[in-house]
Design a protein around this motif. Structure first.
Motif, PDB file in Angstrom:
ATOM      1  N   ASP A  76      -0.056  -7.248 -62.065  1.00 24.74           N
ATOM      2  CA  ASP A  76      -0.083  -7.988 -60.801  1.00 24.74           C
ATOM      3  C   ASP A  76       1.000  -9.064 -60.740  1.00 24.74           C
ATOM      4  O   ASP A  76       1.446  -9.423 -59.649  1.00 24.74           O
ATOM      5  CB  ASP A  76      -1.443  -8.638 -60.594  1.00 24.74           C
ATOM      6  CG  ASP A  76      -2.508  -7.583 -60.347  1.00 24.74           C
ATOM      7  OD1 ASP A  76      -3.688  -7.898 -60.533  1.00 24.74           O
ATOM      8  OD2 ASP A  76      -2.128  -6.454 -59.983  1.00 24.74           O
TER       9      ASP A  76
ATOM     10  N   GLY B 199       0.155  -8.913 -49.025  1.00 21.64           N
ATOM     11  CA  GLY B 199      -0.861  -7.916 -48.720  1.00 21.64           C
ATOM     12  C   GLY B 199      -0.889  -7.586 -47.236  1.00 21.64           C
ATOM     13  O   GLY B 199      -0.386  -8.336 -46.403  1.00 21.64           O
ATOM     14  N   THR B 200      -1.493  -6.448 -46.912  1.00 21.63           N
ATOM     15  CA  THR B 200      -1.537  -6.014 -45.517  1.00 21.63           C
ATOM     16  C   THR B 200      -2.780  -6.519 -44.789  1.00 21.63           C
ATOM     17  O   THR B 200      -2.912  -6.329 -43.584  1.00 21.63           O
ATOM     18  CB  THR B 200      -1.506  -4.479 -45.445  1.00 21.63           C
ATOM     19  OG1 THR B 200      -2.457  -3.981 -46.388  1.00 21.63           O
ATOM     20  CG2 THR B 200      -0.134  -3.931 -45.771  1.00 21.63           C
ATOM     21  N   ALA B 201      -3.697  -7.151 -45.536  1.00 18.44           N
ATOM     22  CA  ALA B 201      -4.950  -7.596 -44.920  1.00 18.44           C
ATOM     23  C   ALA B 201      -4.720  -8.604 -43.804  1.00 18.44           C
ATOM     24  O   ALA B 201      -5.379  -8.557 -42.771  1.00 18.44           O
ATOM     25  CB  ALA B 201      -5.871  -8.190 -45.983  1.00 18.44           C
ATOM     26  N   SER B 202      -3.740  -9.507 -44.016  1.00 22.54           N
ATOM     27  CA  SER B 202      -3.501 -10.528 -42.988  1.00 22.54           C
ATOM     28  C   SER B 202      -2.954  -9.900 -41.705  1.00 22.54           C
ATOM     29  O   SER B 202      -3.258 -10.347 -40.600  1.00 22.54           O
ATOM     30  CB  SER B 202      -2.544 -11.592 -43.511  1.00 22.54           C
ATOM     31  OG  SER B 202      -1.393 -10.985 -44.048  1.00 22.54           O
TER      32      SER B 202
ATOM     33  N   ARG C   7       3.779  -7.917 -58.979  1.00 19.81           N
ATOM     34  CA  ARG C   7       3.547  -7.468 -57.609  1.00 19.81           C
ATOM     35  C   ARG C   7       3.379  -8.616 -56.618  1.00 19.81           C
ATOM     36  O   ARG C   7       3.308  -8.392 -55.426  1.00 19.81           O
ATOM     37  CB  ARG C   7       2.268  -6.613 -57.556  1.00 19.81           C
ATOM     38  CG  ARG C   7       2.401  -5.272 -58.242  1.00 19.81           C
ATOM     39  CD  ARG C   7       1.394  -4.305 -57.691  1.00 19.81           C
ATOM     40  NE  ARG C   7       0.036  -4.686 -58.048  1.00 19.81           N
ATOM     41  CZ  ARG C   7      -0.816  -3.858 -58.643  1.00 19.81           C
ATOM     42  NH1 ARG C   7      -0.444  -2.639 -58.964  1.00 19.81           N
ATOM     43  NH2 ARG C   7      -2.040  -4.242 -58.900  1.00 19.81           N
TER      44      ARG C   7
ATOM     45  N   ALA D 248      -3.743  -6.869 -40.734  1.00 13.91           N
ATOM     46  CA  ALA D 248      -4.925  -6.238 -40.125  1.00 13.91           C
ATOM     47  C   ALA D 248      -5.716  -7.267 -39.318  1.00 13.91           C
ATOM     48  O   ALA D 248      -6.134  -7.001 -38.185  1.00 13.91           O
ATOM     49  CB  ALA D 248      -5.813  -5.642 -41.213  1.00 13.91           C
TER      50      ALA D 248
ATOM     51  N   MET E  90      -6.431 -11.471 -62.566  1.00 14.17           N
ATOM     52  CA  MET E  90      -5.176 -10.751 -62.274  1.00 14.17           C
ATOM     53  C   MET E  90      -4.669 -10.038 -63.526  1.00 14.17           C
ATOM     54  O   MET E  90      -4.662 -10.602 -64.615  1.00 14.17           O
ATOM     55  CB  MET E  90      -4.145 -11.801 -61.823  1.00 14.17           C
ATOM     56  CG  MET E  90      -3.223 -11.278 -60.756  1.00 14.17           C
ATOM     57  SD  MET E  90      -2.045 -12.550 -60.338  1.00 14.17           S
ATOM     58  CE  MET E  90      -2.398 -12.791 -58.628  1.00 14.17           C
ATOM     59  N   SER E  91      -4.306  -8.802 -63.408  1.00 16.43           N
ATOM     60  CA  SER E  91      -3.805  -8.097 -64.576  1.00 16.43           C
ATOM     61  C   SER E  91      -2.311  -8.388 -64.750  1.00 16.43           C
ATOM     62  O   SER E  91      -1.666  -8.927 -63.853  1.00 16.43           O
ATOM     63  CB  SER E  91      -4.033  -6.596 -64.410  1.00 16.43           C
ATOM     64  OG  SER E  91      -3.092  -6.086 -63.502  1.00 16.43           O
ATOM     65  N   LEU E  92      -1.783  -8.018 -65.897  1.00 15.01           N
ATOM     66  CA  LEU E  92      -0.357  -8.261 -66.170  1.00 15.01           C
ATOM     67  C   LEU E  92       0.524  -7.648 -65.091  1.00 15.01           C
ATOM     68  O   LEU E  92       1.476  -8.240 -64.617  1.00 15.01           O
ATOM     69  CB  LEU E  92       0.019  -7.646 -67.530  1.00 15.01           C
ATOM     70  CG  LEU E  92      -0.193  -8.551 -68.735  1.00 15.01           C
ATOM     71  CD1 LEU E  92       0.248  -7.835 -69.993  1.00 15.01           C
ATOM     72  CD2 LEU E  92       0.591  -9.856 -68.573  1.00 15.01           C
TER      73      LEU E  92
END
Lengths: 89, 270
Positions: A5, A13-16, A8, A18, A1-3
Motif C-alpha cells: 500500500d 481512491g474512486t470512492a470520493s 499505492r 462515487a 496498511m500492507s507494505l
C-alpha cells in the motif's frame, strides 16, 4: 496498511468520486420527485404559445419548480433568439 | 396487531432475501412469532435460503385465490417453532398479486403474529410495490456502490408517496438502512463508499452494517439463515441488527478494519 500500500498511496481512491456523483444525482432526482406532475405538459404548451410569436428552439424554455418550507416558486426561463432569427408570423 | 416489515432495495442482488431470512429467524429466536413472506412471484427463493424448499405445498397466490388456507400454506420452520414461511408461487406471473388479496392475507396473519417480514422482489413493479404498500417499517438493504445507493433512494421516494401510510396521510413508514457487503479494508483504501458517505447521501437511520463475508454463501449453500451461524461476522451483524430493531442499544461493529498482527499486515491475503 500492507507494505504494498505504501507504493499505492499516490493514487486517489474512486470512492470520493462515487460520493460526489451520487450527491448530485440524488439531489436532482429528489427535486424532480417533488415537482408537480403537470410540469412537462405546462412546458410543452408554453412552448407552443411562445412559438406562435417567436421562433424559439425546444431547449430555449426551461421550467424550474422549487419548494421551500412556506413557499413554492415556479421559475420560467425563455431564451429569446438573436434579432435576425425572429420570425414575424 | 403485527408489525409489518418490508425488506427492500430497488436493486437486485444486494441481499434482500438473505436479510429477510436472517431477521425473520432472529426475531423468531427472540420469542416473537414471525411470518416471512416471499413476494417474488415467479422467482421464489426465500424457501431455498431458509432450507424448506422441499416442504412447499401451497403458496402465497394459492392463499390469495382461496385455493388453500393460510394454515395449509404456512411452513413451520424446523429449527425455530416461532418462525413461519409463506413461499411465493413459482409458476404464476406477478399479476397474480392484488392489493385486496395481499391486504386480506396480511390482516389475517396480523391476528396471530407479532412480526410479518415481507421479502420484496427487485425492481419497482407490482411485487415490490405490494411488498412495501402495507409496511410499518422498511429495512432498506444497500450495497456501498453507486447503483445500489441510487436505487435505494428511488425506493425511499416511492415509499414516501405510494405506500398505504402515505396515501392515508398517516405517520410515514419508519425507514432503516442496512448496509451489506461492506468491506472496511476497501473503504480505508478509498475504493468503497463508507458508512458515513451512504448515510449522508440517503439520510437514513443506520440499523447495522453487514460485512462482506464468506459465511453468507456458506449459509445459503446449506439452506441455513446466516444468523444461525453465530461464529460468523455476518451472523453476528444480523443478530445485532435484530437486537437494535427491538430497542437494544448496541455499538456498531464491522465498520473498521480488523486489527491484524505484523504478519497479517505484511502479507495480507485479500
Amino acid at each position: 496498511m500492507s507494505l504494498l500500500d505504501y507504493f499505492r498511496t499516490t493514487k486517489r481512491g474512486t470512492a470520493s468520486l462515487a460520493k460526489e456523483r451520487l450527491q448530485i444525482l440524488v439531489a436532482h432526482e429528489r427535486s424532480s420527485r417533488t415537482q408537480p406532475s403537470y410540469l412537462p405538459q405546462l412546458q410543452k404548451e408554453l412552448l407552443e404559445v411562445v412559438r406562435k410569436y417567436i421562433n424559439v428552439e425546444q431547449d430555449a424554455i426551461s421550467i424550474n419548480f422549487e419548494q421551500d418550507e412556506d413557499q413554492e416558486v415556479l421559475e420560467l426561463n425563455i431564451v429569446l433568439p438573436d434579432e435576425h432569427n425572429k420570425s414575424s408570423k | 396487531m403485527a408489525r409489518i416489515i418490508v425488506v427492500t432495495s430497488g436493486k437486485g442482488g444486494v441481499g434482500k432475501t438473505t436479510t429477510s431470512a436472517a431477521i425473520a429467524m432472529g426475531l423468531a429466536k427472540k420469542g416473537h412469532k414471525t411470518a416471512v413472506i416471499d413476494f417474488d412471484v415467479g422467482l421464489r427463493n426465500l424457501d431455498l435460503i431458509l432450507g424448506c424448499e422441499r416442504r412447499v405445498v401451497y403458496d402465497f397466490v394459492n392463499v390469495i385465490n382461496g385455493e388453500a388456507t393460510l394454515n395449509q400454506a404456512l411452513i413451520k420452520d424446523k429449527r425455530c417453532n416461532q418462525l413461519f414461511i409463506l413461499p411465493a408461487s413459482q409458476t404464476r406471473d406477478k399479476d397474480a398479486l392484488t392489493v385486496e388479496g395481499v391486504g386480506r392475507v396480511l390482516e389475517e396473519l396480523s391476528k396471530d403474529f407479532k412480526y410479518i417480514v415481507c421479502d420484496s422482489p427487485a425492481g419497482i413493479e407490482k411485487g415490490a410495490h405490494l411488498a412495501m404498500y402495507f409496511a410499518d417499517d422498511a429495512f432498506v438493504v444497500t450495497n456501498p456502490e453507486v447503483s445500489s445507493v441510487r436505487d435505494s433512494d428511488r425506493m425511499l421516494g416511492i415509499m414516501a408517496s405510494k405506500s398505504k401510510r402515505a396515501e392515508n396521510n398517516e405517520e410515514p413508514i419508519k425507514e432503516y438502512l442496512l448496509l451489506t457487503r461492506y468491506s472496511p479494508e476497501r473503504v480505508k483504501l478509498g475504493e468503497m463508499l463508507s458508512v458515513e458517505d451512504v448515510q449522508e447521501i440517503l439520510s437514513l437511520h443506520l440499523l447495522g452494517v453487514i460485512p462482506e463475508s464468506k459465511s453468507v454463501l456458506n449459509a445459503s449453500n446449506s439452506g441455513i439463515p446466516v444468523i444461525l451461524d453465530d461464529k460468523s461476522d455476518a451472523g453476528q451483524a444480523y443478530e445485532d441488527i435484530v437486537a437494535r430493531y427491538l430497542g437494544e442499544d448496541r455499538p456498531h461493529r464491522f465498520i473498521d478494519e480488523e486489527k491484524k498482527g505484523i504478519f497479517g499486515k505484511l502479507f495480507r491475503s485479500k
